[in-house]
Write a protein that holds these residues in place. Sequence first.
Motif, PDB file in Angstrom:
ATOM      1  N   ASP A 700       5.267   3.515  -8.372  1.00 38.78           N
ATOM      2  CA  ASP A 700       6.318   4.007  -9.263  1.00 38.78           C
ATOM      3  C   ASP A 700       5.811   4.259 -10.678  1.00 38.78           C
ATOM      4  O   ASP A 700       6.602   4.296 -11.632  1.00 38.78           O
ATOM      5  CB  ASP A 700       7.476   3.010  -9.298  1.00 38.78           C
ATOM      6  N   ALA A 701       4.480   4.395 -10.844  1.00 39.79           N
ATOM      7  CA  ALA A 701       3.943   4.691 -12.171  1.00 39.79           C
ATOM      8  C   ALA A 701       4.502   6.019 -12.663  1.00 39.79           C
ATOM      9  O   ALA A 701       4.763   6.946 -11.883  1.00 39.79           O
ATOM     10  CB  ALA A 701       2.422   4.731 -12.132  1.00 39.79           C
ATOM     11  N   GLY A 702       4.688   6.136 -13.962  1.00 39.05           N
ATOM     12  CA  GLY A 702       5.326   7.306 -14.547  1.00 39.05           C
ATOM     13  C   GLY A 702       4.504   8.579 -14.405  1.00 39.05           C
ATOM     14  O   GLY A 702       3.329   8.570 -14.032  1.00 39.05           O
ATOM     15  N   GLU A 703       5.132   9.680 -14.736  1.00 39.63           N
ATOM     16  CA  GLU A 703       4.476  10.980 -14.677  1.00 39.63           C
ATOM     17  C   GLU A 703       3.327  11.018 -15.680  1.00 39.63           C
ATOM     18  O   GLU A 703       3.442  10.538 -16.802  1.00 39.63           O
ATOM     19  CB  GLU A 703       5.485  12.077 -15.005  1.00 39.63           C
ATOM     20  N   GLY A 704       2.203  11.556 -15.263  1.00 36.83           N
ATOM     21  CA  GLY A 704       1.028  11.627 -16.121  1.00 36.83           C
ATOM     22  C   GLY A 704       0.127  10.424 -16.015  1.00 36.83           C
ATOM     23  O   GLY A 704      -0.957  10.402 -16.598  1.00 36.83           O
ATOM     24  N   ALA A 705       0.580   9.381 -15.287  1.00 40.50           N
ATOM     25  CA  ALA A 705      -0.246   8.195 -15.123  1.00 40.50           C
ATOM     26  C   ALA A 705      -1.388   8.498 -14.168  1.00 40.50           C
ATOM     27  O   ALA A 705      -1.284   9.351 -13.279  1.00 40.50           O
ATOM     28  CB  ALA A 705       0.592   7.028 -14.602  1.00 40.50           C
ATOM     29  N   GLY A 706      -2.490   7.799 -14.315  1.00 37.76           N
ATOM     30  CA  GLY A 706      -3.626   8.039 -13.435  1.00 37.76           C
ATOM     31  C   GLY A 706      -4.722   7.031 -13.669  1.00 37.76           C
ATOM     32  O   GLY A 706      -4.585   6.080 -14.431  1.00 37.76           O
ATOM     33  N   GLY A 707      -5.855   7.264 -13.012  1.00 39.74           N
ATOM     34  CA  GLY A 707      -6.986   6.374 -13.130  1.00 39.74           C
ATOM     35  C   GLY A 707      -7.127   5.484 -11.918  1.00 39.74           C
ATOM     36  O   GLY A 707      -6.226   5.381 -11.079  1.00 39.74           O
ATOM     37  N   LEU A 708      -8.279   4.852 -11.805  1.00 43.08           N
ATOM     38  CA  LEU A 708      -8.576   3.973 -10.684  1.00 43.08           C
ATOM     39  C   LEU A 708      -9.144   2.649 -11.194  1.00 43.08           C
ATOM     40  O   LEU A 708      -9.605   2.552 -12.329  1.00 43.08           O
ATOM     41  CB  LEU A 708      -9.590   4.629  -9.742  1.00 43.08           C
ATOM     42  N   GLY A 709      -9.090   1.660 -10.325  1.00 38.85           N
ATOM     43  CA  GLY A 709      -9.686   0.365 -10.618  1.00 38.85           C
ATOM     44  C   GLY A 709     -10.455  -0.122  -9.413  1.00 38.85           C
ATOM     45  O   GLY A 709     -10.343   0.424  -8.312  1.00 38.85           O
ATOM     46  N   VAL A 710     -11.254  -1.165  -9.629  1.00 39.09           N
ATOM     47  CA  VAL A 710     -12.000  -1.798  -8.540  1.00 39.09           C
ATOM     48  C   VAL A 710     -11.806  -3.299  -8.668  1.00 39.09           C
ATOM     49  O   VAL A 710     -11.941  -3.866  -9.762  1.00 39.09           O
ATOM     50  CB  VAL A 710     -13.500  -1.450  -8.600  1.00 39.09           C
ATOM     51  N   VAL A 711     -11.479  -3.958  -7.551  1.00 39.30           N
ATOM     52  CA  VAL A 711     -11.271  -5.404  -7.543  1.00 39.30           C
ATOM     53  C   VAL A 711     -11.896  -5.960  -6.273  1.00 39.30           C
ATOM     54  O   VAL A 711     -11.997  -5.259  -5.258  1.00 39.30           O
ATOM     55  CB  VAL A 711      -9.762  -5.740  -7.616  1.00 39.30           C
ATOM     56  N   GLU A 750      11.763 -12.201   1.486  1.00 35.94           N
ATOM     57  CA  GLU A 750      11.455 -11.027   0.679  1.00 35.94           C
ATOM     58  C   GLU A 750      11.292 -11.427  -0.788  1.00 35.94           C
ATOM     59  O   GLU A 750      12.038 -12.240  -1.324  1.00 35.94           O
ATOM     60  CB  GLU A 750      12.582 -10.002   0.801  1.00 35.94           C
ATOM     61  N   GLY A 751      10.275 -10.855  -1.421  1.00 30.66           N
ATOM     62  CA  GLY A 751      10.022 -11.133  -2.825  1.00 30.66           C
ATOM     63  C   GLY A 751       9.242 -12.402  -3.073  1.00 30.66           C
ATOM     64  O   GLY A 751       9.055 -12.796  -4.232  1.00 30.66           O
ATOM     65  N   GLU A 752       8.776 -13.065  -2.003  1.00 27.85           N
ATOM     66  CA  GLU A 752       7.997 -14.284  -2.153  1.00 27.85           C
ATOM     67  C   GLU A 752       6.584 -14.045  -1.641  1.00 27.85           C
ATOM     68  O   GLU A 752       6.395 -13.439  -0.584  1.00 27.85           O
ATOM     69  CB  GLU A 752       8.644 -15.452  -1.407  1.00 27.85           C
ATOM     70  N   TRP A 753       5.608 -14.544  -2.408  1.00 30.76           N
ATOM     71  CA  TRP A 753       4.206 -14.279  -2.110  1.00 30.76           C
ATOM     72  C   TRP A 753       3.399 -15.564  -2.285  1.00 30.76           C
ATOM     73  O   TRP A 753       3.773 -16.443  -3.055  1.00 30.76           O
ATOM     74  CB  TRP A 753       3.651 -13.190  -3.036  1.00 30.76           C
ATOM     75  N   VAL A 754       2.276 -15.633  -1.584  1.00 29.33           N
ATOM     76  CA  VAL A 754       1.345 -16.753  -1.704  1.00 29.33           C
ATOM     77  C   VAL A 754       0.093 -16.255  -2.408  1.00 29.33           C
ATOM     78  O   VAL A 754      -0.479 -15.224  -2.024  1.00 29.33           O
ATOM     79  CB  VAL A 754       0.970 -17.330  -0.323  1.00 29.33           C
ATOM     80  N   LEU A 755      -0.331 -16.968  -3.435  1.00 27.80           N
ATOM     81  CA  LEU A 755      -1.517 -16.570  -4.183  1.00 27.80           C
ATOM     82  C   LEU A 755      -2.777 -16.993  -3.436  1.00 27.80           C
ATOM     83  O   LEU A 755      -2.985 -18.177  -3.163  1.00 27.80           O
ATOM     84  CB  LEU A 755      -1.489 -17.218  -5.571  1.00 27.80           C
ATOM     85  N   ARG A 756      -3.625 -16.001  -3.112  1.00 23.47           N
ATOM     86  CA  ARG A 756      -4.857 -16.277  -2.379  1.00 23.47           C
ATOM     87  C   ARG A 756      -6.101 -16.217  -3.265  1.00 23.47           C
ATOM     88  O   ARG A 756      -7.147 -16.752  -2.903  1.00 23.47           O
ATOM     89  CB  ARG A 756      -5.025 -15.274  -1.230  1.00 23.47           C
ATOM     90  N   GLY A 757      -6.026 -15.545  -4.382  1.00 25.39           N
ATOM     91  CA  GLY A 757      -7.204 -15.435  -5.240  1.00 25.39           C
ATOM     92  C   GLY A 757      -6.900 -14.600  -6.458  1.00 25.39           C
ATOM     93  O   GLY A 757      -5.830 -13.993  -6.585  1.00 25.39           O
ATOM     94  N   LYS A 758      -7.850 -14.578  -7.396  1.00 25.61           N
ATOM     95  CA  LYS A 758      -7.743 -13.775  -8.609  1.00 25.61           C
ATOM     96  C   LYS A 758      -9.084 -13.126  -8.901  1.00 25.61           C
ATOM     97  O   LYS A 758     -10.135 -13.651  -8.520  1.00 25.61           O
ATOM     98  CB  LYS A 758      -7.350 -14.641  -9.821  1.00 25.61           C
ATOM     99  N   GLY A 759      -9.036 -11.995  -9.575  1.00 25.11           N
ATOM    100  CA  GLY A 759     -10.271 -11.318  -9.947  1.00 25.11           C
ATOM    101  C   GLY A 759     -10.034 -10.282 -11.018  1.00 25.11           C
ATOM    102  O   GLY A 759      -8.902  -9.855 -11.265  1.00 25.11           O
ATOM    103  N   VAL A 760     -11.114  -9.878 -11.666  1.00 24.09           N
ATOM    104  CA  VAL A 760     -11.049  -8.835 -12.689  1.00 24.09           C
ATOM    105  C   VAL A 760     -10.806  -7.497 -12.004  1.00 24.09           C
ATOM    106  O   VAL A 760     -11.397  -7.198 -10.968  1.00 24.09           O
ATOM    107  CB  VAL A 760     -12.360  -8.792 -13.499  1.00 24.09           C
ATOM    108  N   VAL A 761      -9.915  -6.694 -12.578  1.00 28.86           N
ATOM    109  CA  VAL A 761      -9.695  -5.326 -12.111  1.00 28.86           C
ATOM    110  C   VAL A 761     -10.420  -4.397 -13.089  1.00 28.86           C
ATOM    111  O   VAL A 761     -10.024  -4.265 -14.247  1.00 28.86           O
ATOM    112  CB  VAL A 761      -8.193  -4.966 -12.062  1.00 28.86           C
ATOM    113  N   PHE A 762     -11.509  -3.794 -12.637  1.00 24.59           N
ATOM    114  CA  PHE A 762     -12.294  -2.905 -13.501  1.00 24.59           C
ATOM    115  C   PHE A 762     -11.668  -1.512 -13.466  1.00 24.59           C
ATOM    116  O   PHE A 762     -11.819  -0.769 -12.491  1.00 24.59           O
ATOM    117  CB  PHE A 762     -13.745  -2.843 -13.029  1.00 24.59           C
TER     118      PHE A 762
END
Length: 794
Positions: A700-711, A750-762
Amino acid sequence: MFNNPPLTRHGQLALIPISPAALDTSRLAVHVLSPAATTALLVPRHPWGVRPQLSGSQLLANLHQLAPGVADLFAPKSAELPRLTFRLVNEGKVKGAGAGERAREEEEEGYVAMSYCWRKKVGGASPPVPMRERSRPGALPFGWVRTVERFPIPTSEGMFAAVLGERKGGGEGRREGVWFDQVCINQDDENEKAVSIGAMDSIYKNARAVVIALDDIEAEPEEVAFLHHYIQAYENASEPLTTQPNWGQRPPFMHTQPAFNSFFTRVLHSVWFERAWCGHEMRLGRTHVFLVPCRAASPEDPYTFIRFTGTFFLHMLTLSSEVMATIPAHEARKTALQQLFGRRSLIYEREAFLAQNPGADLPPLPEPIVLVTMMADVFGMKAGGNPRLPERVRALDANRDKVSIVLNTAGLPLALRPQKHTDPPFTEDVCLHALLLIGLAARDPIALCTTGPPLRLPSPPSPSQHDNPYLSHIPTHFNTATTPSWLRRPTPLDIVSAGSQLPRFPPLTGPLTLGHDGHSDFIQLPLNFLSFPTHQQHPLQQPTPPHMHHHPPPDLQWPAHLARATAFIDTCITTRISSYNMWQSWQPGVGGEPPHPRAASMAHAFAATLACALFCGARWTLDVAARFAIGNTPPLTAEALAMLFNPYVDLGVHVRSPEGRGMATLVVNLLATLVAYGIPWAAGESEGSVVPTPVGLPADAGEGAGGLGVVWLPVEQVVGGWRVVVPVAVGGGEFEALARGWVVEAKRAEGEWVLRGKGVVFGDRRFDASLGACRGVEGCRVFGPADFVGGRRG
């Protein structure tokens, strides 16, 4: 109080000989300062030279909204000192005579504070000097006996003489005294000890200098010889005062000067750096002087000390950042110390400028976000606790000490309340949990991005207590059951650079909510759900070792990207391209040595990372390389990347050319940085358990949004069940270097999640800017991971 002199390199490093006459301490006396003098010397100061954004009452109110039970453990810290008995050691004429405390005719205008660690001196310690010395029998006529009062000093007599030499003024009635706890606190008065320990931060913050006695190490002759010659070179360096001499040399200066490197390593190896209270004293000091004894050729030789200031210590820290420490613990220690002394250098420069330009209007220094860094550092140190308590209770008391040290050194205006019988056992995880919640109450972004193992918190005693979310965190002393939390242990790897200046995360449209469902605690907050760049298909098995499975973006070009990346990495290994330690540590040796046991998995990690860069494009690669550059490393250029991204260029041939070899070094430098900062090592992951994967913006990112990441995602991820989310609080580009990419798995509700890990999003600049504008999904609950029960996850 004395003003600091203008900033200069002169006097930052010196060799100090101690004359035999300086060893005589018989003229010293301890005396109590008047209330007026105490008030004049001990003024309110923030340890980081700023005005805090939150008062103690505001911060406590925020914490109470998050976790009332945790807030009950703390109270706002008053800027006013309690009834403190403040003593100083000095020589000079005194009123009265005899043993004990004596009042000076003229009170001091300042003081230095000594920081030391109880430990036997290298080569066998001389015992502490006794309080009183009696003349030997028969030495005086008529059977007389002379008693001379002496101080019990916790260092060698030469070291103590060197500390005394740091006072300003001369002769009788020096204008500065010396403070150290063993003599300046009445060790037999428990009430006075409690008051003095509570005021310890104020005492060290107001000392003109904290003199650090590293009495458990000795500089070797070759190190002393190098430093003797280096004094003139350092003082006469042509670089501006804001630039460190010899920084950015190739090869690094510490590599070419082994005596300098060994001296710096010896300093970091001092047991003083392992003690939490010593670190507390160092972090609170405004200026610092380090004293290191030189090894003597014989016991008859006079004492000589290497004296260097915090400014020169920052110089050594900066040069050492270009080389990898041989002891892993030193590498993490260097990051925390460089952050501290870098900040102290800024404050010192400002004070020196204002001393020369009274009334000058300088912009305020930004308030540093250092809570999590202090937590990781302090809880990795040793603290003794109250020695009068049983061993198990003493360890819990030591944890309370560490909480106080963290709050003081981070400059947070809270203090622990006196302990009550209803308080929880202060296990290390309970303390870290409370401090992280204080971080959330202060809107510290790193509190959401810690990467260590999950904290283990006490289980709720009964289901009836679930309505009060944090009542379960004030359990009885008999409740030993624990469950993993969504909060993770702070580590030194949670912040990429010692020079990072992070803002507080912005206020959210809805409040953060904490709770417990009877099995695990949770946080409720808005999340941005990142997408995968292409439609979901079956995972592709890659041509890698059998234990390696990679779930890449199911793009038709992915096999070609991975094949090209693998060929490039293989060529770099064959042609012995050099790079950072993350690459160099597993390269094949010379002379037919067996391959490193992790060579295949590390080569795959580098190849998969490069394949992601090829997938994301040259612009993404160039942008990320510029944003995550280390030190004075030459930048990766568009011209170099053009050859890498040109499918018609034979990389096997190009890398063997002089131009291609330079390009390959820069590319491998980038890959080593992404692998080092991308894999969540602190959580126990490795190059064999996680793989880099491209991600895109929320759908649902707005119009004109873009780019990529790596995790980096877990290898065993279940396609369709695992997602990568970024809390809206840390979605802005200013938080790009934090581990803000949460890997979560859906729960049944619904709307409940379990945290499995964290990392930098490049991400590239467009990705980060677009992500910062996303509002996310409200009301998401993230739980801690359930324990494994009966061989499967419960």
